[in-house]
Design an enzyme around this catalytic site. Structure first.
Site, PDB file in Angstrom:
ATOM      1  N   GLU A 189      25.422 -56.714  38.534  1.00  0.00           N
ATOM      2  CA  GLU A 189      24.535 -56.303  37.450  1.00  0.00           C
ATOM      3  C   GLU A 189      23.143 -56.789  37.820  1.00  0.00           C
ATOM      4  OE1 GLU A 189      26.142 -53.883  35.358  1.00  0.00           O
ATOM      5  OE2 GLU A 189      24.945 -54.879  33.807  1.00  0.00           O
ATOM      6  N   ASP A 211      17.884 -61.301  24.964  1.00  0.00           N
ATOM      7  CA  ASP A 211      18.153 -62.375  25.915  1.00  0.00           C
ATOM      8  C   ASP A 211      17.732 -63.740  25.412  1.00  0.00           C
ATOM      9  OD1 ASP A 211      19.344 -61.201  28.334  1.00  0.00           O
ATOM     10  OD2 ASP A 211      17.538 -59.959  28.287  1.00  0.00           O
ATOM     11  N   TYR A 253      30.889 -52.402  28.188  1.00  0.00           N
ATOM     12  CA  TYR A 253      30.393 -53.789  28.246  1.00  0.00           C
ATOM     13  C   TYR A 253      30.595 -54.410  26.868  1.00  0.00           C
ATOM     14  CZ  TYR A 253      27.088 -57.550  29.596  1.00  0.00           C
ATOM     15  OH  TYR A 253      26.491 -58.756  29.911  1.00  0.00           O
TER      16      TYR A 253
END
Lengths: 393, 270
Positions: B56, B67, B181
């Site tokens: 990734e 994030d 995911y």
């Protein structure tokens, strides 16, 4: 989601999957309560008794005489905490309470939205935490102290440019991690759907009052409405009621910083390009690869590299016009209103005043009726303006 | 086929290969250009040598709102080193010189939008990218990107979270290809000492809806986590922040540590 939250192609829901249920929950609650009689009478009560609504539509006689126009000021500067921000924080705070949320978080740049959230947190007994860029924490010490007095916790943000946009990122990250008990109280008409619509709804009280007041005073609509635009909440609040009245010109004034082509500007609609920031598609200040640039404006409330998506829509459909006023011109507007009317405007609102002066000076605009949204008062800006004027206080 | 004229391994083939060995896939994450182009390229080489089954690759963004602090800092280091989307594709081309394993990009939507959606996927394909995941592009905003991905032969990978309803999950699966995911925690990326939500229940629920391979990410930072998600029935584990921490702590000479860390993680999938 019930709605896709688009204004033309602008807006939308550009957020991580984890946030979607929270936005759906918020949208549902908003749809349920926005026309609910009990909810609205509670909100009206607080707007009236706590915040000080309605605000007056003040005929600025001296300035009208000087500039040769009929000038009204919508006195949002008279509200509790000193700006229009309280309209939205009361609305969203009550909404959060009805949703059963226990905690409020907010972002703030200059601190005005932070304070308006902090006092609502105190009022509604909801613990409140405010994210603020560490640069801004230093620049706006006074407002940090005010928030803390209302028992809010100010959380300095050290990431990125350490200003408003980074505070928003951090508030969103907090929200992602604490969806169950927390409401993220966004302060401007930006962010993912349903925020732009919710903030507009709660700020549209400004335009509704103006419409009633001007009909009482003049028996007709104004020719022009001028408001400053950072994220754009005070502007959308006063515009919204008049968008359908095509004869009324709407002008948004952005923070031009050192000039729109200086690279140090907050004039997102004037020089920005289409892009996705903080959950919606709008205009943003960015480089060729989509990295977001830092904005600059003397006024912290206009110092943001994005803008609410509905303003992007009003711009491209040419329903509203957007102009930029530089830092120096804003200081001139600040002094002008203080001197002629005895009203010290917030630096944000001073941008609208500065544009008013330019507009009124054109011969074809003489005699026109102009409403300026005086979104906030200037107490918070004293040190900054004194410094710019070379005075020590 | 990409412009190197080499056949890359598809996600399907990779998951099949790993499954035949009775393992799960180990997928490390790295931000392209962190701390600089050549060093991060060497890191990727170490990850491959350490046993990565796929990669990734994050393209850095100035405002990465999904994030946590570790990946944010990595993004800033990468941007400061001059990384941009075109250099990012060059980075992938360089990776393709030494490995055929699947490469997924992890990006924020504005990078795709600014380049032009079709142009982004076209460049992704010719540089050797297998899949793209846009962290802030939920299914509501995905039509244009999914179409561009399909027409350029790139898999569009989507996130599914513990809070994703079954109804949404069905819609996501209708658009998703390559693998799903799955985010195992409610929060942003970042190393965690414990995995909070029952990964077994989560993977089982997802499994009831799809034949797509399922990979778990966000907060997978220890070999025990990797074993746990593979034991829970996931096809792969994605490790990001923990590896970035290794790089951050060993900026002078991270290669050895990164390879060692990847070997340990890979062993945990077996």
């Amino acid at each position: 989601m019930i709605d896709n939250g688009k204004f033309g192609k602008y807006g939308g829901i550009f957020v991580p999957e984890l946030l979607i249920p929270a936005l759906e929950e918020l949208e549902n609650a908003f749809m349920k309560y926005k026309d609910d009689k009990d909810f609205n009478s509670e909100l009206d009560y607080y707007l009236r008794e706590f915040a000080g609504r309605p605000t007056s539509l003040y005929y600025a006689r001296n300035l009208s005489e000087k500039l040769g126009c009929r000038i009204y000021l919508k006195r949002e500067d008279m509200l509790h905490t000193g700006a229009h921000k309280i309209n939205n924080t009361l609305g969203q705070g009550l909404l959060a309470k009805h949703m059963g949320k226990k905690r409020l978080i907010a972002e703030t740049g200059a601190g005005q939205h932070g304070i308006a959230t902090a006092v609502v947190g105190a009022l509604l007994k909801m613990p409140t935490e405010v994210y603020m860029g560490s640069e801004d924490v230093v620049r706006q010490k006074l407002n940090v102290f005010r928030m803390e007095l209302s028992d809010a916790k100010v959380l300095p943000v050290d990431s990125g440019s350490r200003t408003l946009k980074d505070a928003i990122n951090e508030a969103l990250r907090d929200w992602i991690s604490n969806l169950d008990d927390t409401h993220y109280l966004i302060g401007s008409t930006m962010g993912p759907h349903p925020y732009p619509t919710i903030v507009k709804h709660f700020q549209s009280v400004i335009g509704r009052e103006v419409k009633k007041q001007i009909m009482m005073k003049d028996g007709k609509h104004p020719d022009v409405i001028i408001a400053c635009v950072g994220g754009g909440s005070n502007a959308i609040g006063i515009f919204s009621e008049f968008i359908k009245d095509e004869e009324v010109k709407l002008v948004g004034v952005e923070g031009g910083g050192n000039g729109v082509n200086s690279g140090q500007t907050g004039a997102t609609l004037s020089v920005g390009t289409e892009g996705v920031l903080h959950g919606s598609l709008s205009f943003v200040l960015q480089d060729d690869y989509g990295q977001i640039n830092e904005a600059h404006s003397v006024s912290a409330g206009l110092d943001y590299p994005g803008v609410g998506p509905e303003h992007a829509y009003l711009k491209v459909t040419e329903r509203a016009k957007y102009v930029a006023i530089t830092d120096n011109e804003a200081i001139r507007g600040f002094k002008l209103l203080s001197k002629y009317e005895g009203i010290i405007p917030a630096l944000e609102s001073a941008h609208a005043i500065a544009y008013l002066e330019k507009y009124a000076q054109l011969r074809e605009n003489k005699g026109k009726t102009i409403v300026v949204n005086l979104s906030g008062r200037g107490d918070k800006d004293m040190f900054l303006v004194a410094e710019k004027m070379g005075e020590e206080i | 086929m990409n412009e190197n004229n080499s056949v890359t391994e598809s996600y399907d083939d990779m998951f099949k290969r790993v499954k035949e060995k009775g393992e799960g896939a180990f997928i490390p994450f790295i931000v392209a250009g962190d701390p600089d182009f050549e060093t991060s390229l060497r890191m990727v080489k170490m990850m491959v040598d350490g046993g990565a089954d796929a990669l990734e690759i994050g393209f850095p963004f100035s405002d990465p709102l999904a994030d946590g602090p570790t990946v944010q800092t990595a993004n800033i280091r990468a941007l400061n080193s001059g990384m941009n989307t075109d250099i990012g594709f060059e980075f992938v081309r360089r990776i393709r010189k030494f490995t055929k394993i699947p490469i997924g990009l992890l990006v924020y939507y504005n990078l795709i939008f600014k380049m032009g959606v079709n142009e982004f996927y076209r460049k992704a394909h010719i540089s050797g990218v297998n899949g793209v995941l846009a962290a802030d592009m939920p299914l509501e905003e995905a039509d244009v990107a999914v179409e561009a991905a399909r027409s350029n032969g790139v898999n569009e990978i989507f996130l599914a979270a513990p809070t994703t309803s079954n109804e949404r999950l069905e819609k996501i699966i209708g658009l998703c290809s390559g693998f799903l995911y799955v985010v195992s925690v409610m929060g942003v990326t970042g190393a965690r000492s414990k995995l909070k939500i029952s990964t077994i229940e989560l993977v089982e629920r997802m499994r009831n809806h799809t034949q797509l391979p399922i990979c778990v990410g966000f907060g997978i930072s220890k070999p025990e986590h990797v074993s746990e998600v593979i034991a829970a029935g996931a096809d792969g584990a994605i490790v990001g922040s923990a590896l970035i921490d290794v790089i951050t702590d060993n900026l002078m000479n991270p290669e050895f540590k990164v390879r060692e860390c990847c070997q340990i993680m890979k062993n945990a999938t077996q």
